[in-house]
Design an enzyme around this catalytic site. Structure first.
Site, mmCIF file in Angstrom:
data_model
loop_
_atom_site.group_PDB
_atom_site.id
_atom_site.type_symbol
_atom_site.label_atom_id
_atom_site.label_comp_id
_atom_site.label_asym_id
_atom_site.label_seq_id
_atom_site.Cartn_x
_atom_site.Cartn_y
_atom_site.Cartn_z
ATOM 1 N N LYS A 200 -0.572 11.313 5.105
ATOM 2 C CA LYS A 200 -0.313 10.230 6.062
ATOM 3 C C LYS A 200 0.401 9.058 5.390
ATOM 4 O O LYS A 200 1.418 8.556 5.886
ATOM 5 C CB LYS A 200 -1.631 9.755 6.664
ATOM 6 N N LYS B 228 0.825 -1.218 0.000
ATOM 7 C CA LYS B 228 0.000 0.000 0.000
ATOM 8 C C LYS B 228 0.855 1.262 0.000
ATOM 9 O O LYS B 228 0.617 2.189 -0.778
ATOM 10 C CB LYS B 228 -0.926 -0.004 1.217
#
Length: 320
Positions: free
Chosen positions: A248, A173
């Site tokens: 983030k 990811k």
């Protein structure tokens, strides 16, 4: 044989809420919990049963899915808040949050020590993908756990990839989103450059989308209004994938690069740009809105005469 499961779903926000609703629609019993009453109420409106607490959701579930903001929330829920202790032995825990690889591995270890099974399965596709059931899942964990989880995840997504052992899903990811973040900045810079050269947005899109510049940031999430009607640029950059979430994810990638001694110059710079954007104008915007930062930077640069003296760190003029 009835394949319906009882699923505990913790975290019913912009991503978790639609995912839980899709599981209900597929015939599963979903026991949900969220600390925000409005989010819980919205989920109940789609057929989710309010569990009363995360522990109660886990106690009655065959599978527990978590979709939370950060690793500390996942680990806190597993350890301090008794989620693992409440579940039946052998319950499968699937964490769909995007968290640090080390935190994902710690979560696996905690689950295993408590007699549970675990899989990290972060997603790509944003809110639109969550609502449409077209997410991509990147899973890390054992073969048996993946095989069991796959039937549920295919309800929620169009692609489910087993990336390897514990933490591999999170690794995939953050690497994917480093590509995406760098790509969006590059696409934004190209459109701003095209503007300065008198090139229309449509002309640049028509060329680049069918040439070697083609990428998801251009063809699906185009940062200028017009060429891709469904992109956030056509609705004032209301988030599909919010800039703070990109910041983030790039921060996680930057930390991993530093820890691994990887020279990721573009990834690190993208993390810096998105961190600044998310804290400022991009607080509540889609990550493609960073094109405005690119434009503003160019305006500031043009305001400085090209022959203006550069300065040293102590503000003394310096020469090249």
């Amino acid at each position: 044989m009835n394949s319906a499961r009882t699923i505990g779903f913790i975290g019913l926000g912009h991503m978790g809420g639609p995912m839980a609703a899709n599981l209900v629609e597929a015939g599963h019993r979903v026991l949900g919990h969220d600390l925000v009453p409005e989010l819980l109420a919205a989920a109940v409106g789609t057929g989710v049963t309010a569990a009363g607490s995360s522990a109660r959701a886990a106690a009655a579930a065959d599978v527990v899915i978590t979709m939370l903001p950060a690793g500390r929330h996942v680990l806190g829920l597993y350890r301090e808040e008794g989620l693992l202790a409440a579940a039946r032995p052998g319950t499968l825990f699937i964490d769909c949050s995007t968290i640090d690889v080390a935190d994902a591995r710690s979560g696996h270890e905690a689950a295993t020590a408590a007699g549970m099974r675990a899989l990290d399965a972060p997603v790509s596709g944003g809110v639109v993908g969550a609502e449409a059931g077209t997410l991509t899942f990147m899973a890390g964990g054992g073969d048996t756990e993946f095989a069991e989880a796959e039937a549920l995840l295919t309800v929620l997504g169009k692609k489910v990839v087993h990336c390897g052992g514990s933490g591999a899903g999170q690794a995939a990811k953050i690497c994917n989103n480093m590509i995406l973040g760098v790509s969006m900045i590059a696409v934004s810079e190209a459109f701003v450059l095209g503007e300065s050269l008198g090139l229309s947005h449509q002309a640049l899109f028509d060329v680049a989308s069918t040439a070697s510049g083609q990428c998801w940031a251009l063809s699906v999430n185009c940062p200028v209004p017009g060429p891709v009607p469904a992109s956030p640029a056509n609705r004032d950059y209301r988030p599909g994938f919010a800039a703070p979430l990109m910041a983030k994810d790039l921060g996680l990638a930057a930390n991993a690069a530093r820890a691994g001694g990887v020279r990721a110059e573009l990834g690190l710079r993208a993390a810096e740009l998105y961190a600044a954007y998310a804290e400022g104008a991009g607080t509540d915007q889609d990550f493609s809105g960073i094109i405005d930062t690119v434009r503003d930077s160019g305006v500031r640069d043009r305001a400085t005469p090209p022959d203006a003296p550069r300065t040293a760190p102590d503000n003394r003029p310096t020469t090249a």
